[in-house]
Design an enzyme around this catalytic site. Structure first.
Site, mmCIF file in Angstrom:
data_model
loop_
_atom_site.group_PDB
_atom_site.id
_atom_site.type_symbol
_atom_site.label_atom_id
_atom_site.label_comp_id
_atom_site.label_asym_id
_atom_site.label_seq_id
_atom_site.Cartn_x
_atom_site.Cartn_y
_atom_site.Cartn_z
ATOM 1 N N ASP A 148 0.822 -1.220 0.000
ATOM 2 C CA ASP A 148 0.000 0.000 0.000
ATOM 3 C C ASP A 148 0.857 1.270 0.000
ATOM 4 O O ASP A 148 2.090 1.211 -0.052
ATOM 5 C CB ASP A 148 -0.939 -0.036 1.201
ATOM 6 C CG ASP A 148 -2.350 0.416 0.870
ATOM 7 O OD1 ASP A 148 -2.508 1.241 -0.044
ATOM 8 O OD2 ASP A 148 -3.295 -0.061 1.521
ATOM 9 N N ASP A 203 -9.932 3.270 -3.787
ATOM 10 C CA ASP A 203 -10.588 2.026 -3.392
ATOM 11 C C ASP A 203 -11.992 1.898 -3.989
ATOM 12 O O ASP A 203 -12.741 2.880 -4.084
ATOM 13 C CB ASP A 203 -10.716 1.956 -1.873
ATOM 14 C CG ASP A 203 -9.380 1.738 -1.194
ATOM 15 O OD1 ASP A 203 -8.356 1.621 -1.894
ATOM 16 O OD2 ASP A 203 -9.360 1.679 0.048
#
Length: 398
Positions: A148, A203
């Site tokens: 991430d 996302d």
């Protein structure tokens, strides 16, 4: 001096061997399951073991879903030597035992970390520990790393991800590397050779089309952002529009089919994100549709192009191996699309080895699993609101 030279040469050759193994991974888009969309931080040893059981017993594994990926919140700190520590309360047996259990189900294990000093949930990140963490993951038997981009502290994304890529290659274990940088620095332009897939957007959210002040995109908005990225996808390097929300309850059955159809057309990684322990029939029929999965996993690795844009109606085309092609008719509207499509009049080009004008192709509906026509006649079909029609064109034998 000569001995030093040969030592350097051996190290270089070994690293080159590891790099070769790295490049041979993910020749088709990775398929698997990830914990985040359904469970967030509520992960544990028992949950992952139960999910491994479900993947094996439900048919998901046999359908091609092979990676079981635990997302954020498995880690709580580092020991005195800097080694990453799994949460001892949630993972009392340790990560190696869990990995071995997943492997015993003929599945592969994936794990999560972050290029920043902390993960997105403020757990320890890998910045400054990249090679140490990569060696640890390799010693556990990890097969996949999602990496991430929170708390990046001003790093340059390409350099940060290359460091972890080098660390994974040096670990000696083939590990698929998922770049989760959200598309902010256009990783499709630099990610090939560094990672095997790269996120292209923020996302995903469990909705067909929606906006959030705090971030996230619905399925339709994500699809829109993929239209111009087809040239960057191919075997070993994939655009990643994020994980699947199929089965999580936020979309209608037709919206879920559109979601899955378009991910297949986009040659996207297929990472399920629902609770596989409670897999209802409708969700199973979507996630395990072998004919749709075959479009995603086609060996040529093309990402679909938006062949025709008619505002709220779109036609996407994806060349397939063997001179075939997948075509998806996408209805963005709240009304039924009464399709009446003249293949020869409206279709000018799908792929170099596909000629609608010179050959006749049978048209197979991949959700109804039946032939619904030929390209020498109009395709007449009603496409429901937010729905889609996914077909495969195969040349008729002469």
């Amino acid at each position: 001096m000569i001995r030093k030279y040969f030592l350097i040469l051996i190290v270089f050759q070994v690293f080159q061997g590891y790099s070769q193994k790295f490049e041979e991974l993910a020749l088709t888009p990775p398929m698997g399951w990830n914990s985040w969309n359904k469970f967030g931080c509520n992960v544990s040893e028992s949950l992952i073991m139960e999910m491994a059981d479900a993947m094996a017993e439900s048919g998901m594994r046999n359908a091609g879903y092979e990676y079981l990926v635990i997302d954020d919140c498995w880690q709580v700190g580092r020991d005195s030597l800097g080694n990453i520590i799994a949460d001892p309360e949630r993972f009392p047996s340790g990560m190696k035992v869990l990995v071995d259990y997943v492997h015993s189900k003929d599945l592969k294990f994936g794990i999560y970390s972050c290029a920043g000093s902390m993960t997105c949930q403020s757990r320890p990140g890998s910045r400054g520990y990249q090679f140490q963490d990569a060696r640890t993951y390799a010693s556990w038997g990890v097969d996949y790393l999602k990496y991430d981009w929170c708390f990046d502290e001003g790093q340059k994304a390409e350099a940060a991800y290359k460091t972890m890529s080098d660390a994974l290659k040096a670990s000696g274990r083939p590990i698929v590397f998922s770049i989760c940088e959200w598309g902010e620095s256009e990783p499709w332009k630099w990610g090939k050779g560094i990672g095997h897939l790269w996120r292209t957007t923020a996302d995903i959210r469990d909705c067909y089309q929606c906006t959030f002040d705090w971030g996230g995109l619905g399925v339709l908005d994500i699809i829109d952002k993929q239209a111009d990225l087809y040239e960057f996808a191919g075997p070993g390097h994939w655009n990643d529009p994020d994980m699947l929300e199929v089965g999580n309850g936020g979309m209608t059955p037709d919206e879920n089919k559109t979601h899955f159809s378009m991910w297949a057309m986009l040659a996207a990684p297929l990472m399920a994100g629902n609770d596989l322990r409670n897999l209802d029939k409708a969700t199973a029929e979507i996630l395990m549709n072998e004919e749709v999965i075959a479009i995603d996993q086609d060996s040529d690795g093309h990402q679909a192009r938006k062949f025709m844009d008619m505002g709220e109606y779109e036609i996407w085309a994806k060349p397939l191996a063997g001179g075939e092609v997948a075509v998806c008719f996408l209805n963005r509207t709240d009304e039924v699309w009464k399709l009446n499509y003249d293949w020869k009049k409206q279709t000018m080009y799908f792929a170099a080895d596909v000629s609608i004008h010179q050959n006749v192709y049978k048209v197979k509906d991949l959700w109804e699993h039946k032939i619904i026509g030929k390209t020498d006649e109009n395709l007449v079909k009603e496409i429901l609101p937010h729905g889609s029609l996914l077909v495969r064109l195969s040349k008729l034998n002469k």
